[in-house]
Design a protein around this motif. Structure first.
Motif, PDB file in Angstrom:
ATOM      1  N   GLY A  36       0.831  -1.209   0.000  1.00 21.72           N
ATOM      2  CA  GLY A  36       0.000   0.000   0.000  1.00 21.72           C
ATOM      3  C   GLY A  36       0.858   1.249   0.000  1.00 21.72           C
ATOM      4  N   THR A  37       1.879   1.261   0.856  1.00 21.61           N
ATOM      5  CA  THR A  37       2.703   2.475   1.002  1.00 21.61           C
ATOM      6  C   THR A  37       4.029   2.372   0.255  1.00 21.61           C
ATOM      7  OG1 THR A  37       3.762   1.541   2.955  1.00 21.61           O
ATOM      8  CG2 THR A  37       1.779   2.863   3.339  1.00 21.61           C
ATOM      9  N   HIS A  38       4.362   1.157  -0.199  1.00 22.38           N
ATOM     10  CA  HIS A  38       5.660   0.887  -0.832  1.00 22.38           C
ATOM     11  C   HIS A  38       6.819   1.236   0.098  1.00 22.38           C
ATOM     12  CE1 HIS A  38       3.106   1.076  -4.590  1.00 22.38           C
ATOM     13  NE2 HIS A  38       3.587  -0.150  -4.570  1.00 22.38           N
ATOM     14  N   ARG A  39       6.620   0.913   1.381  1.00 22.85           N
ATOM     15  CA  ARG A  39       7.690   1.104   2.374  1.00 22.85           C
ATOM     16  C   ARG A  39       8.118  -0.260   2.885  1.00 22.85           C
ATOM     17  NH1 ARG A  39       9.851   6.095   2.709  1.00 22.85           N
ATOM     18  NH2 ARG A  39       8.339   7.417   1.719  1.00 22.85           N
ATOM     19  N   LEU A  40       9.397  -0.354   3.238  1.00 22.65           N
ATOM     20  CA  LEU A  40       9.888  -1.575   3.885  1.00 22.65           C
ATOM     21  C   LEU A  40       9.589  -1.503   5.372  1.00 22.65           C
ATOM     22  CD1 LEU A  40      13.370  -1.914   2.176  1.00 22.65           C
ATOM     23  CD2 LEU A  40      11.253  -3.097   1.629  1.00 22.65           C
ATOM     24  N   ASP A  41       9.814  -2.626   6.060  1.00 26.22           N
ATOM     25  CA  ASP A  41       9.479  -2.642   7.488  1.00 26.22           C
ATOM     26  C   ASP A  41      10.315  -1.649   8.305  1.00 26.22           C
ATOM     27  OD1 ASP A  41      11.600  -4.252   6.873  1.00 26.22           O
ATOM     28  OD2 ASP A  41      10.730  -6.094   7.663  1.00 26.22           O
ATOM     29  N   HIS A  50      12.970  -0.919  -6.242  1.00 27.71           N
ATOM     30  CA  HIS A  50      12.321  -1.419  -7.461  1.00 27.71           C
ATOM     31  C   HIS A  50      11.270  -0.391  -7.895  1.00 27.71           C
ATOM     32  CE1 HIS A  50      10.514  -3.637 -10.530  1.00 27.71           C
ATOM     33  NE2 HIS A  50       9.868  -4.575  -9.861  1.00 27.71           N
ATOM     34  N   PRO A  51      11.547   0.348  -8.956  1.00 25.91           N
ATOM     35  CA  PRO A  51      10.661   1.451  -9.349  1.00 25.91           C
ATOM     36  C   PRO A  51       9.220   1.016  -9.630  1.00 25.91           C
ATOM     37  CG  PRO A  51      12.753   1.596 -10.508  1.00 25.91           C
ATOM     38  CD  PRO A  51      12.769   0.287  -9.773  1.00 25.91           C
ATOM     39  N   LEU A  52       8.988  -0.258  -9.958  1.00 27.55           N
ATOM     40  CA  LEU A  52       7.606  -0.692 -10.186  1.00 27.55           C
ATOM     41  C   LEU A  52       6.885  -0.973  -8.870  1.00 27.55           C
ATOM     42  CD1 LEU A  52       7.800  -3.076 -13.299  1.00 27.55           C
ATOM     43  CD2 LEU A  52       7.387  -0.623 -13.205  1.00 27.55           C
ATOM     44  N   GLY A  53       7.646  -1.066  -7.795  1.00 26.50           N
ATOM     45  CA  GLY A  53       7.021  -1.280  -6.479  1.00 26.50           C
ATOM     46  C   GLY A  53       6.451  -2.664  -6.287  1.00 26.50           C
ATOM     47  N   GLN A  54       6.816  -3.584  -7.160  1.00 26.32           N
ATOM     48  CA  GLN A  54       6.223  -4.925  -7.069  1.00 26.32           C
ATOM     49  C   GLN A  54       7.130  -5.904  -6.326  1.00 26.32           C
ATOM     50  OE1 GLN A  54       5.687  -5.740 -11.274  1.00 26.32           O
ATOM     51  NE2 GLN A  54       3.556  -5.127 -11.166  1.00 26.32           N
ATOM     52  N   VAL A  55       6.494  -6.904  -5.732  1.00 26.92           N
ATOM     53  CA  VAL A  55       7.233  -8.041  -5.195  1.00 26.92           C
ATOM     54  C   VAL A  55       6.927  -9.245  -6.083  1.00 26.92           C
ATOM     55  CG1 VAL A  55       7.244  -7.237  -2.814  1.00 26.92           C
ATOM     56  CG2 VAL A  55       5.320  -8.623  -3.591  1.00 26.92           C
TER      57      VAL A  55
END
Ligand SMILES: N[C@@H](CCC(=O)N[C@@H](CS)C(=O)NCC(=O)O)C(=O)O
Length: 213
Positions: A36-41, A50-55
């Motif tokens: 949702g936020t594209h933040r790591l823990d 990763h500019p696409l924000g995907q895993v």
């Protein structure tokens, strides 16, 4: 050491199963991404990685970033020198790529993506449901002749299980595809899959609680 960027019960579940199958867990630092936020823990901006924000994404042992499930699963299997997880040559190699591509494009993108996403519109959902039977019947027919996608369990199975995990959530009736249903039920009992589910449940509960705040 590798770093694997994942999110609970996303398609990165496949990489967790593959790591468990290979016994490479000692060599992995797990990084949880909030999609949702594209933040790591630790609060870091995942889009800077990763500019696409995907895993999933994988920082390899060589400190190079790999994205896309297909490439990451092959890297893990090759790194562990576990040929049964990803046959290295012959026709089986091409079959592996065929199934990984089918799962990533025909199942994930064409069918499941619009159905699991909370932001897809009605038209996208209708198109996804319309595309489903042809692809699932094809898969069902293959699995009615074989217990795995290839001759033995491979990273393609790990990728398929990650997608089938979503069927219940989107109320897809797998009873219409009996071979897929019995394949999935059987895979849930596989130790690597059961372990991956237990590990992702631990991540999922706090993430779900945070998103409800
Ligand atoms: N083509 C990519 C697709 C990956 C993908 O769609 N991942 C989803 C999770 S299952 C994701 O990260 N979604 C968040 C987003 O797109 O912002 C792959 O095969 O790895």
């Amino acid at each position: 050491m590798m770093e694997l960027y994942v999110s609970p019960f996303a398609c990165s579940f496949a990489a967790r199963v593959a790591i468990s199958e290979t016994g490479l867990g000692y060599d992995v630092r797990w990084r949880s991404v909030d999609l949702g936020t594209h933040r790591l823990d630790d609060g870091q901006d995942y889009l800077a990685i990763h500019p696409l924000g995907q895993v999933p994404a994988l920082l390899t042992r060589e400190r190079r970033l790999l994205t896309e499930n297909l490439a990451i699963l092959l890297y893990i299997a090759d790194a562990a020198r576990t040929p049964s997880l990803a046959p290295r040559d012959g026709h089986a190699r091409y079959e592996l790529l065929q199934w990984l591509s089918f799962i990533g494009s025909e199942l994930h993108m064409r069918v499941f993506k619009a159905l699991v996403s909370s932001t897809s519109n009605e038209g996208a959902r209708e198109a996804a449901w319309a595309a489903a039977p042809k692809r699932l019947n094809y898969l069902n027919s293959h699995l009615s002749r074989s217990g795995h996608l290839l001759q033995e369990f491979s990273v393609a199975d790990a990728a398929l299980i990650a997608i089938l995990n979503w069927a219940r959530h989107i109320r897809m009736d797998l009873g219409r595809y009996p071979a897929i249903r019995s394949y999935y039920q059987c895979q849930l009992r596989r130790p690597s899959v059961a372990r991956a589910i237990a590990e992702e449940m631990k991540l999922f509960a706090p993430a779900a609680a945070a998103s409800n705040k």
